[in-house]
Enzyme design. Structure first.
Site, PDB file in Angstrom:
ATOM      1  N   TRP A 155       0.806  -1.224   0.000  1.00 25.08           N
ATOM      2  CA  TRP A 155       0.000   0.000   0.000  1.00 25.08           C
ATOM      3  C   TRP A 155       0.839   1.273   0.000  1.00 25.08           C
ATOM      4  CZ3 TRP A 155      -4.513  -1.888  -0.971  1.00 25.08           C
ATOM      5  CH2 TRP A 155      -5.027  -2.969  -0.278  1.00 25.08           C
ATOM      6  N   THR A 157       1.603   4.629  -1.216  1.00 25.80           N
ATOM      7  CA  THR A 157       1.146   5.758  -2.042  1.00 25.80           C
ATOM      8  C   THR A 157       2.366   6.458  -2.624  1.00 25.80           C
ATOM      9  OG1 THR A 157      -0.784   6.060  -0.618  1.00 25.80           O
ATOM     10  CG2 THR A 157      -0.130   7.958  -1.957  1.00 25.80           C
ATOM     11  N   GLU A 362      -4.058   5.977   6.709  1.00 26.78           N
ATOM     12  CA  GLU A 362      -3.485   6.796   7.806  1.00 26.78           C
ATOM     13  C   GLU A 362      -4.264   6.557   9.109  1.00 26.78           C
ATOM     14  OE1 GLU A 362      -1.738  10.531   7.029  1.00 26.78           O
ATOM     15  OE2 GLU A 362      -1.293  10.046   4.943  1.00 26.78           O
TER      16      GLU A 362
END
Ligand SMILES: Cc1cc2nc3c(=O)[nH]c(=O)nc-3n(C[C@H](O)[C@H](O)[C@H](O)COP(=O)(O)OP(=O)(O)OC[C@H]3O[C@@H](n4cnc5c(N)ncnc54)[C@H](O)[C@@H]3O)c2cc1C
Length: 383
Positions: A155, A157, A362
């Site tokens: 994951w 980003t 987050e």
């Protein structure tokens, strides 16, 4: 706390708004369809200083306060939530830890690149460690004046476009969170293998990849902070990052709200515009209420941060509230559009898909509630 914006903040907000409308809005739907935000868009933001928002001028940044950073992210998210998260991750959890925890040499080496052209990525999650990030397995073993990293990260980003990666790995298996260290790794480093982009429901323009660390050699000069400081660095970065995700959520919520208001005024049903029907009016009123509440929570968290006061609980509340507001508002915006909201011809369909993940990354909504509860039970109720 001052609620009105300063003249400088208004100028910055208007500048980014104009830039977003002229340069990005015409392409946001295509970025979603083609699942890529091109590097030129990032370069455009760099030209205006938006890659160095939280970095002081002495290191080439523009040194905005947290409230201004949030305003910029909100404006970008109003046209492209994908671009907004790329910028938010880069500024909040990519570049700032280098400023905060880097040695003078690390700052000299990395910050000029980060503020002027290169995106950064933050890589703590793993296939078996998401909410429970302290449980990560990737290892960093000391060898010949450096470390050798092995493991799998998920994951990430900006993982395709990033020039620099902040990677968290375990230097000691015996001492839990205190055995995690942070490393700055350059793209193209032998042993840093970038996987293919995830095929996501939303935020499709923002790339999200897995990383394989395969005998990745990292010199000791690229360890950020002391050995064992990694988890603390990650948590402090995420506190600021959560204000960014709150602002991103607010931006997409406003975009959906504006579409809903415009559509309700123009669409006729039972011989009148939808906007004259009380059931629709109540939806719009509730959207506006949630937008204003989200804005206040974001501004309060940012204000506390700017004042140098503890802000972790408020950042969690801002992120939690704004992300849940965004999923609710985008959902209702589709409802106001009826069947037309369900097709790609109308932007609310994209906003709905984009908003969903804001309750997940987050720190999920559940984890935000844990953070808030632990904080209030330890430090008492905020007054
Ligand atoms: C598009 C996208 C981009 C991302 N970008 C990044 C990035 O750049 N860098 C990075 O490191 N990570 C990134 N992430 C990872 C993200 O932070 C994690 O997905 C998130 O923290 C949740 O972890 P998980 O997916 O493993 O879910 P899990 O931790 O397995 O959680 C599954 C469910 O259980 C719940 N749960 C778990 N533990 C508890 C508990 N103790 N109490 C209550 N409920 C609990 C969760 O809230 C969730 O609902 C990204 C994720 C996505 C989808």
């Amino acid at each position: 706390m001052r609620y009105d914006l300063s003249d400088d903040q208004i100028l910055i907000r208007d500048t980014v708004r104009t830039l977003c409308r002229a340069e990005f809005a015409p392409h946001a739907e295509r970025w979603d369809r083609e699942a890529i935000v091109p590097r030129e868009a990032v370069a455009k933001l760099a030209e205006h200083g938006f890659l160095g928002m939280a970095i002081p001028e002495e290191w080439g940044g523009v040194g905005y306060d947290a409230r201004t950073v949030a305003l910029v992210i909100e404006e970008i998210a109003r046209v492209s939530a994908a671009l907004a998260i790329m910028v938010s991750v880069h500024n909040s959890v990519g570049a700032v830890p280098v400023l905060r925890y880097g040695t003078e040499e690390q700052k000299r080496r990395f910050l000029p690149r980060l503020v002027s052209k290169e995106l950064s990525a933050f890589s703590i999650s793993e296939p078996d460690a998401g909410s429970d990030a302290g449980h990560l397995h990737a290892t960093a073993v000391r060898k010949d004046g450096g470390y050798v990293l092995n493991g799998r990260k998920n994951w990430v980003t900006n993982g395709e476009q990033a020039g620099l990666y902040l990677i968290f790995a375990r230097t000691n298996k015996e001492i839990g969170n205190k055995g995690i260290s942070a490393f700055v790794v350059e793209s193209g480093a032998p042993g840093l293998i970038v996987g293919k982009a995830e095929d996501k429901m939303g935020l499709r323009g923002s790339d999200t990849v897995s990383l394989t660390l395969q005998d990745l050699e990292v010199p000791v000069e690229q360890r950020l902070g002391a050995e064992g400081d990694g988890f603390r660095i990650a948590l402090s970065a995420l506190d600021a990052g959560r204000i960014g995700v709150g602002a991103q959520s607010l931006g997409v919520a406003i975009a959906a709200f504006e579409e809903a208001v415009a559509y309700a005024q123009q669409r006729q049903a039972f011989g009148q515009p939808l906007a004259k029907i009380q059931a629709i009016q109540f939806k719009l009123a509730e959207m506006e209420r949630r937008i204003q509440c989200a804005r206040l929570l974001i501004q309060r968290a940012a204000w506390l941060k700017d004042a140098g006061r503890p802000f972790a609980r408020e950042a969690s509340m801002a992120k939690l509230y704004a992300s849940e507001a965004a999923t609710w508002i985008t959902h209702q915006a589709i409802q106001v559009h009826g069947g037309y909201g369900y097709v790609k011809e109308y932007a609310v369909e994209r906003y709905y898909r984009d908003a969903r993940v804001m309750e997940i990354y987050e720190g999920t909504s559940e984890i935000q509630r844990l953070v808030i509860a632990r904080s209030l039970l330890k430090d008492g109720v905020a007054v």
